[in-house]
Design a protein around this motif. Sequence first.
Motif, PDB file in Angstrom:
ATOM      1  N   HIS A 145      -2.177  16.439  30.075  1.00  0.00           N
ATOM      2  CA  HIS A 145      -1.527  15.159  30.334  1.00  0.00           C
ATOM      3  C   HIS A 145      -2.220  14.019  29.579  1.00  0.00           C
ATOM      4  N   LEU A 146      -3.541  14.047  29.578  1.00  0.00           N
ATOM      5  CA  LEU A 146      -4.297  12.892  29.086  1.00  0.00           C
ATOM      6  C   LEU A 146      -4.383  12.825  27.568  1.00  0.00           C
ATOM      7  N   SER A 147      -4.501  13.987  26.927  1.00  0.00           N
ATOM      8  CA  SER A 147      -4.691  13.972  25.476  1.00  0.00           C
ATOM      9  C   SER A 147      -3.756  14.910  24.726  1.00  0.00           C
ATOM     10  N   GLY A 148      -2.941  15.660  25.463  1.00  0.00           N
ATOM     11  CA  GLY A 148      -2.054  16.612  24.791  1.00  0.00           C
ATOM     12  C   GLY A 148      -2.737  17.906  24.406  1.00  0.00           C
ATOM     13  N   ASP A 149      -3.943  18.155  24.915  1.00  0.00           N
ATOM     14  CA  ASP A 149      -4.678  19.396  24.636  1.00  0.00           C
ATOM     15  C   ASP A 149      -4.132  20.495  25.545  1.00  0.00           C
ATOM     16  N   ASN A 150      -3.494  21.492  24.952  1.00  0.00           N
ATOM     17  CA  ASN A 150      -2.827  22.542  25.726  1.00  0.00           C
ATOM     18  C   ASN A 150      -3.684  23.801  25.914  1.00  0.00           C
ATOM     19  N   THR A 151      -4.974  23.690  25.656  1.00  0.00           N
ATOM     20  CA  THR A 151      -5.849  24.863  25.724  1.00  0.00           C
ATOM     21  C   THR A 151      -5.755  25.580  27.066  1.00  0.00           C
ATOM     22  N   ALA A 152      -5.609  24.837  28.148  1.00  0.00           N
ATOM     23  CA  ALA A 152      -5.607  25.437  29.486  1.00  0.00           C
ATOM     24  C   ALA A 152      -4.220  25.816  29.984  1.00  0.00           C
ATOM     25  N   ILE A 153      -3.203  25.573  29.168  1.00  0.00           N
ATOM     26  CA  ILE A 153      -1.830  25.749  29.626  1.00  0.00           C
ATOM     27  C   ILE A 153      -1.300  27.134  29.275  1.00  0.00           C
ATOM     28  N   LEU A 154      -1.007  27.927  30.283  1.00  0.00           N
ATOM     29  CA  LEU A 154      -0.289  29.184  30.090  1.00  0.00           C
ATOM     30  C   LEU A 154       1.191  28.840  30.013  1.00  0.00           C
ATOM     31  N   PRO A 155       1.857  29.106  28.891  1.00  0.00           N
ATOM     32  CA  PRO A 155       3.245  28.646  28.736  1.00  0.00           C
ATOM     33  C   PRO A 155       4.144  29.076  29.888  1.00  0.00           C
ATOM     34  N   THR A 156       5.090  28.222  30.201  1.00  0.00           N
ATOM     35  CA  THR A 156       6.041  28.595  31.249  1.00  0.00           C
ATOM     36  C   THR A 156       6.861  29.805  30.821  1.00  0.00           C
ATOM     37  N   ASP A 157       7.083  29.961  29.521  1.00  0.00           N
ATOM     38  CA  ASP A 157       7.801  31.140  29.038  1.00  0.00           C
ATOM     39  C   ASP A 157       7.021  32.414  29.359  1.00  0.00           C
ATOM     40  N   THR A 158       5.688  32.333  29.311  1.00  0.00           N
ATOM     41  CA  THR A 158       4.854  33.482  29.674  1.00  0.00           C
ATOM     42  C   THR A 158       5.019  33.812  31.154  1.00  0.00           C
ATOM     43  N   GLN A 159       5.135  32.787  31.971  1.00  0.00           N
ATOM     44  CA  GLN A 159       5.340  33.026  33.401  1.00  0.00           C
ATOM     45  C   GLN A 159       6.673  33.738  33.649  1.00  0.00           C
ATOM     46  N   LYS A 160       7.690  33.344  32.910  1.00  0.00           N
ATOM     47  CA  LYS A 160       8.981  34.046  32.995  1.00  0.00           C
ATOM     48  C   LYS A 160       8.813  35.508  32.611  1.00  0.00           C
ATOM     49  N   ASN A 161       8.147  35.759  31.487  1.00  0.00           N
ATOM     50  CA  ASN A 161       7.962  37.135  31.016  1.00  0.00           C
ATOM     51  C   ASN A 161       7.142  37.961  31.984  1.00  0.00           C
ATOM     52  N   THR A 162       6.174  37.325  32.646  1.00  0.00           N
ATOM     53  CA  THR A 162       5.341  38.038  33.621  1.00  0.00           C
ATOM     54  C   THR A 162       6.183  38.528  34.786  1.00  0.00           C
ATOM     55  N   ALA A 163       7.109  37.700  35.243  1.00  0.00           N
ATOM     56  CA  ALA A 163       7.988  38.119  36.344  1.00  0.00           C
ATOM     57  C   ALA A 163       8.797  39.347  35.954  1.00  0.00           C
ATOM     58  N   TYR A 164       9.335  39.354  34.727  1.00  0.00           N
ATOM     59  CA  TYR A 164      10.108  40.502  34.270  1.00  0.00           C
ATOM     60  C   TYR A 164       9.215  41.743  34.123  1.00  0.00           C
ATOM     61  N   ALA A 165       8.041  41.565  33.520  1.00  0.00           N
ATOM     62  CA  ALA A 165       7.151  42.705  33.296  1.00  0.00           C
ATOM     63  C   ALA A 165       6.657  43.298  34.606  1.00  0.00           C
ATOM     64  N   PHE A 166       6.323  42.447  35.571  1.00  0.00           N
ATOM     65  CA  PHE A 166       5.838  42.941  36.856  1.00  0.00           C
ATOM     66  C   PHE A 166       6.963  43.654  37.618  1.00  0.00           C
ATOM     67  N   ALA A 167       8.196  43.183  37.443  1.00  0.00           N
ATOM     68  CA  ALA A 167       9.319  43.870  38.087  1.00  0.00           C
ATOM     69  C   ALA A 167       9.452  45.289  37.552  1.00  0.00           C
ATOM     70  N   ARG A 168       9.182  45.464  36.260  1.00  0.00           N
ATOM     71  CA  ARG A 168       9.243  46.807  35.676  1.00  0.00           C
ATOM     72  C   ARG A 168       8.038  47.645  36.063  1.00  0.00           C
ATOM     73  N   LYS A 169       6.835  47.070  36.004  1.00  0.00           N
ATOM     74  CA  LYS A 169       5.606  47.832  36.249  1.00  0.00           C
ATOM     75  C   LYS A 169       5.423  48.184  37.720  1.00  0.00           C
ATOM     76  N   TYR A 170       5.731  47.247  38.603  1.00  0.00           N
ATOM     77  CA  TYR A 170       5.408  47.421  40.023  1.00  0.00           C
ATOM     78  C   TYR A 170       6.642  47.518  40.918  1.00  0.00           C
ATOM     79  N   GLY A 171       7.816  47.222  40.373  1.00  0.00           N
ATOM     80  CA  GLY A 171       9.008  47.196  41.201  1.00  0.00           C
ATOM     81  C   GLY A 171       9.036  45.937  42.058  1.00  0.00           C
ATOM     82  N   VAL A 172      10.139  45.760  42.765  1.00  0.00           N
ATOM     83  CA  VAL A 172      10.290  44.628  43.685  1.00  0.00           C
ATOM     84  C   VAL A 172      10.747  45.195  45.018  1.00  0.00           C
ATOM     85  N   ASP A 173       9.834  45.217  45.979  1.00  0.00           N
ATOM     86  CA  ASP A 173      10.189  45.685  47.315  1.00  0.00           C
ATOM     87  C   ASP A 173      10.313  44.472  48.227  1.00  0.00           C
TER      88      ASP A 173
END
Length: 293
Positions: free
Chosen positions: A46-74
């Motif tokens: 927010h303060l300087s535009g340094d995204n070093t600590a930011i895990l992209p929101t697109d990665t969060q989307k992909n994680t949901a899909y990957a975890f659904a395949r790897k672990y299933g959704v019960d």
Amino acid sequence: MAVILGPNRYGKAETRVVRVVRDGGVHHIKDVNVSSALSGDMDEAHLSGDNTAILPTDTQKNTAYAFARKYGVDQIEDFALLLARHYVSSQPAVHHARVEIEEYFWDRIPVQGPSGERHSFVRSGREVRTCVVHHDRDGTTTVLSGLKDLVVLNSTGSEFHGFAVDEYTTLQPVTDRILATEVSAAWRHVSDGSPFGKSYSEVRRCLLEAFAETHSLSLQQTLYAMGKRVLETRGEICEVRLAMPNKHHFPVDLTPFGLDNPDEVFYAADRPYGLIEGAVLDDDAPAARFAWE
């Protein structure tokens, strides 16, 4: 005047995941909507535009899909816990993860396909199962299960009278009325190890039974009775929060047509409506550390 950055979080909202399990010729469906929000040591974005600590929101989307395949959704609570713990443990800058999931129900159509398979479904009703999981770097976890869009109605057994009156009051007291509402409920688990599937079914049963069995003098009274029934019946739950709009049904005046109306014909008002909200909790339960929202 000093300007500072206040509380903040970011994430991916409403990642729709449909998981099909093929058990031979019989298929099973889990249809969920996943939203994640992360917070922690990421002010510089927010303060300087340094995204070093930011895990992209697109990665969060992909994680949901990957975890659904790897672990299933019960159970959706277990899936939310899996995601929240992953984000906190895998990203040093993430100190807190919030994962919210909605589940949409499908009923199997009891007709076999041309080769004897059972793979056809129909969306069941409007009710949605919900959960919100909070997980912190120190290991503190809160699990909130719930439901929304559960529409219920009592055609009698409801009254409303003895209320406050001022110069703008036109409502007349009634001793017999239709009581209808669309329940949104969330309940807090004592621990993150509950049998979430059975717990959901039993809490839902308690809510419906209390609604049906309470002779209501107000929707507030019914709300409290529903929450109280859950806490007295289910030891794994320590707090229930309910939001219940009053879905008004008014008798239609049929006298212009030479007809009486002994409370048989009503019109359902869309808006405005009364909205009753409240929490019912075990007084001995620990306070919720994380916000309910």
